[in-house]
Design a protein around this motif. Structure first.
Motif, PDB file in Angstrom:
ATOM      1  N   ASP A 102       1.741   3.129   0.185  1.00 45.29           N
ATOM      2  CA  ASP A 102       2.148   2.741  -1.162  1.00 45.29           C
ATOM      3  C   ASP A 102       3.498   2.029  -1.170  1.00 45.29           C
ATOM      4  OD1 ASP A 102       3.779   4.880  -0.578  1.00 45.29           O
ATOM      5  OD2 ASP A 102       3.204   6.063  -2.334  1.00 45.29           O
ATOM      6  N   GLU A 103       3.832   1.363  -0.054  1.00 47.49           N
ATOM      7  CA  GLU A 103       5.109   0.660   0.062  1.00 47.49           C
ATOM      8  C   GLU A 103       5.211  -0.559  -0.851  1.00 47.49           C
ATOM      9  OE1 GLU A 103       2.950   1.228   2.529  1.00 47.49           O
ATOM     10  OE2 GLU A 103       3.965   1.776   4.384  1.00 47.49           O
ATOM     11  N   PHE A 104       4.070  -1.108  -1.235  1.00 50.77           N
ATOM     12  CA  PHE A 104       4.030  -2.349  -1.998  1.00 50.77           C
ATOM     13  C   PHE A 104       3.279  -2.132  -3.305  1.00 50.77           C
ATOM     14  CE2 PHE A 104       4.155  -3.321   2.534  1.00 50.77           C
ATOM     15  CZ  PHE A 104       5.288  -4.118   2.599  1.00 50.77           C
ATOM     16  N   ASP A 105       3.634  -2.940  -4.305  1.00 50.28           N
ATOM     17  CA  ASP A 105       2.925  -2.894  -5.585  1.00 50.28           C
ATOM     18  C   ASP A 105       1.612  -3.669  -5.521  1.00 50.28           C
ATOM     19  OD1 ASP A 105       5.044  -1.469  -6.920  1.00 50.28           O
ATOM     20  OD2 ASP A 105       6.153  -3.367  -6.993  1.00 50.28           O
ATOM     21  N   VAL A 106       1.621  -4.748  -4.735  1.00 48.99           N
ATOM     22  CA  VAL A 106       0.448  -5.617  -4.595  1.00 48.99           C
ATOM     23  C   VAL A 106       0.259  -5.911  -3.115  1.00 48.99           C
ATOM     24  CG1 VAL A 106      -0.566  -7.866  -5.186  1.00 48.99           C
ATOM     25  CG2 VAL A 106       0.938  -6.710  -6.831  1.00 48.99           C
ATOM     26  N   VAL A 107      -0.985  -5.837  -2.652  1.00 45.84           N
ATOM     27  CA  VAL A 107      -1.331  -6.224  -1.287  1.00 45.84           C
ATOM     28  C   VAL A 107      -2.407  -7.292  -1.373  1.00 45.84           C
ATOM     29  CG1 VAL A 107      -2.268  -5.476   0.936  1.00 45.84           C
ATOM     30  CG2 VAL A 107      -0.731  -3.962  -0.347  1.00 45.84           C
ATOM     31  N   ALA A 121      -2.950   2.238  -0.318  1.00 49.05           N
ATOM     32  CA  ALA A 121      -3.232   3.501  -0.984  1.00 49.05           C
ATOM     33  C   ALA A 121      -3.986   3.259  -2.288  1.00 49.05           C
ATOM     34  CB  ALA A 121      -1.916   4.233  -1.277  1.00 49.05           C
ATOM     35  N   PRO A 122      -4.785   4.233  -2.692  1.00 46.11           N
ATOM     36  CA  PRO A 122      -5.449   4.125  -4.007  1.00 46.11           C
ATOM     37  C   PRO A 122      -4.399   3.899  -5.098  1.00 46.11           C
ATOM     38  CG  PRO A 122      -6.313   5.990  -2.778  1.00 46.11           C
ATOM     39  CD  PRO A 122      -5.119   5.482  -2.007  1.00 46.11           C
ATOM     40  N   GLY A 123      -4.739   3.042  -6.038  1.00 44.68           N
ATOM     41  CA  GLY A 123      -3.822   2.730  -7.128  1.00 44.68           C
ATOM     42  C   GLY A 123      -2.984   1.493  -6.887  1.00 44.68           C
ATOM     43  N   THR A 124      -2.922   1.033  -5.643  1.00 43.90           N
ATOM     44  CA  THR A 124      -2.202  -0.198  -5.332  1.00 43.90           C
ATOM     45  C   THR A 124      -3.124  -1.372  -5.615  1.00 43.90           C
ATOM     46  OG1 THR A 124      -0.941   0.893  -3.578  1.00 43.90           O
ATOM     47  CG2 THR A 124      -1.047  -1.510  -3.502  1.00 43.90           C
ATOM     48  N   GLU A 125      -2.617  -2.361  -6.319  1.00 39.86           N
ATOM     49  CA  GLU A 125      -3.429  -3.554  -6.569  1.00 39.86           C
ATOM     50  C   GLU A 125      -3.716  -4.223  -5.229  1.00 39.86           C
ATOM     51  OE1 GLU A 125      -3.456  -7.741  -9.063  1.00 39.86           O
ATOM     52  OE2 GLU A 125      -1.826  -6.319  -9.395  1.00 39.86           O
ATOM     53  N   HIS A 126      -5.001  -4.474  -4.957  1.00 42.61           N
ATOM     54  CA  HIS A 126      -5.407  -5.044  -3.672  1.00 42.61           C
ATOM     55  C   HIS A 126      -6.318  -6.241  -3.928  1.00 42.61           C
ATOM     56  CE1 HIS A 126      -7.338  -4.338   0.559  1.00 42.61           C
ATOM     57  NE2 HIS A 126      -6.384  -5.249   0.591  1.00 42.61           N
ATOM     58  N   LEU A 127      -5.835  -7.415  -3.590  1.00 40.19           N
ATOM     59  CA  LEU A 127      -6.595  -8.658  -3.724  1.00 40.19           C
ATOM     60  C   LEU A 127      -7.103  -9.050  -2.355  1.00 40.19           C
ATOM     61  CD1 LEU A 127      -4.012 -10.532  -5.970  1.00 40.19           C
ATOM     62  CD2 LEU A 127      -5.961  -9.149  -6.709  1.00 40.19           C
ATOM     63  N   VAL A 128      -8.410  -9.308  -2.246  1.00 35.86           N
ATOM     64  CA  VAL A 128      -9.022  -9.588  -0.950  1.00 35.86           C
ATOM     65  C   VAL A 128      -9.819 -10.887  -1.021  1.00 35.86           C
ATOM     66  CG1 VAL A 128     -10.642  -8.771   0.809  1.00 35.86           C
ATOM     67  CG2 VAL A 128      -9.219  -7.128  -0.444  1.00 35.86           C
ATOM     68  N   ALA A 129      -9.607 -11.752  -0.052  1.00 36.18           N
ATOM     69  CA  ALA A 129     -10.433 -12.940   0.167  1.00 36.18           C
ATOM     70  C   ALA A 129     -10.402 -13.192   1.669  1.00 36.18           C
ATOM     71  CB  ALA A 129      -9.916 -14.143  -0.605  1.00 36.18           C
ATOM     72  N   GLU A 130     -11.423 -12.745   2.356  1.00 38.14           N
ATOM     73  CA  GLU A 130     -11.438 -12.946   3.810  1.00 38.14           C
ATOM     74  C   GLU A 130     -11.720 -14.413   4.101  1.00 38.14           C
ATOM     75  OE1 GLU A 130     -13.028 -10.151   6.504  1.00 38.14           O
ATOM     76  OE2 GLU A 130     -13.107  -8.572   4.992  1.00 38.14           O
ATOM     77  N   ILE A 131     -10.767 -15.020   4.775  1.00 41.56           N
ATOM     78  CA  ILE A 131     -10.925 -16.423   5.173  1.00 41.56           C
ATOM     79  C   ILE A 131     -10.725 -16.506   6.680  1.00 41.56           C
ATOM     80  CG2 ILE A 131     -10.173 -17.313   2.923  1.00 41.56           C
ATOM     81  CD1 ILE A 131      -7.546 -18.178   4.366  1.00 41.56           C
TER      82      ILE A 131
END
Length: 169
Positions: free
Chosen positions: A46-51, A63-73
């Protein structure tokens, strides 16, 4: 799992899991090399607000609750749609940083794919491509953005690169 990483065994792994490029904006990977030369997992809690992840691996967070944006390129030439995804992630990164949210952009080692998104975000924040590439290499690693195609996308401009790649398909 779809293969997204190119083979670049002659490139040394990063010596840290992630590094701050500008205040609030971090760049890293899923793996790093410890002082003994051993590959170690870089697990985000949970070190970051957004990953923002351009490569994913189970058990590497965030961690759960952390905004996680994923686009595998892939770490190779991108399609127009993949370039558009990079642009969207760069805009989201800019919004997060401007909003005072600590943001990590990561890929496998934290060199190319994460570098492309971080560089584009910094360009959107007013930087020029060459200066941004130098900054990323100074803050993360001299090996950051060693993918010549990604550097060409940045110096040409992602809008133009996307348009040209769209003409090929």
């Amino acid at each position: 799992m779809k293969r997204t990483r190119q083979r670049d065994r002659d490139v040394p792994g990063p010596g840290t899991p992630w590094d701050e490029i500008v205040p609030g904006l971090w760049m890293g990977g899923h793996f790093w090399t410890d002082p003994a030369g051993e590959l170690q997992p870089a697990v985000v809690d949970d070190e970051f607000d957004v990953v923002v992840s351009l490569f994913t691996r189970p058990g590497h967070g965030p961690a759960p609750g952390t905004e996680h944006l994923v686009a595998e390129i892939p770490d190779r030439p991108l399609t127009a749609d993949q370039i558009e995804a990079v642009q969207g992630l760069a805009r989201a990164t800019v919004d997060a940083v401007r909003g005072g949210r600590t943001t990590l952009v990561r890929c496998h080692s934290g060199y190319n794919r994460s570098g492309l998104v971080v560089a584009q975000a910094l360009i959107l924040l007013g930087g020029d491509a060459e200066g941004v590439i130098r900054l990323i290499r100074r803050k993360r690693s001299p090996w950051a953005l060693h993918n010549a195609t990604f550097r060409a996308y940045l110096t040409t401009g992602l809008d133009v690169a996307r348009l040209l790649n769209g003409l090929q398909g």
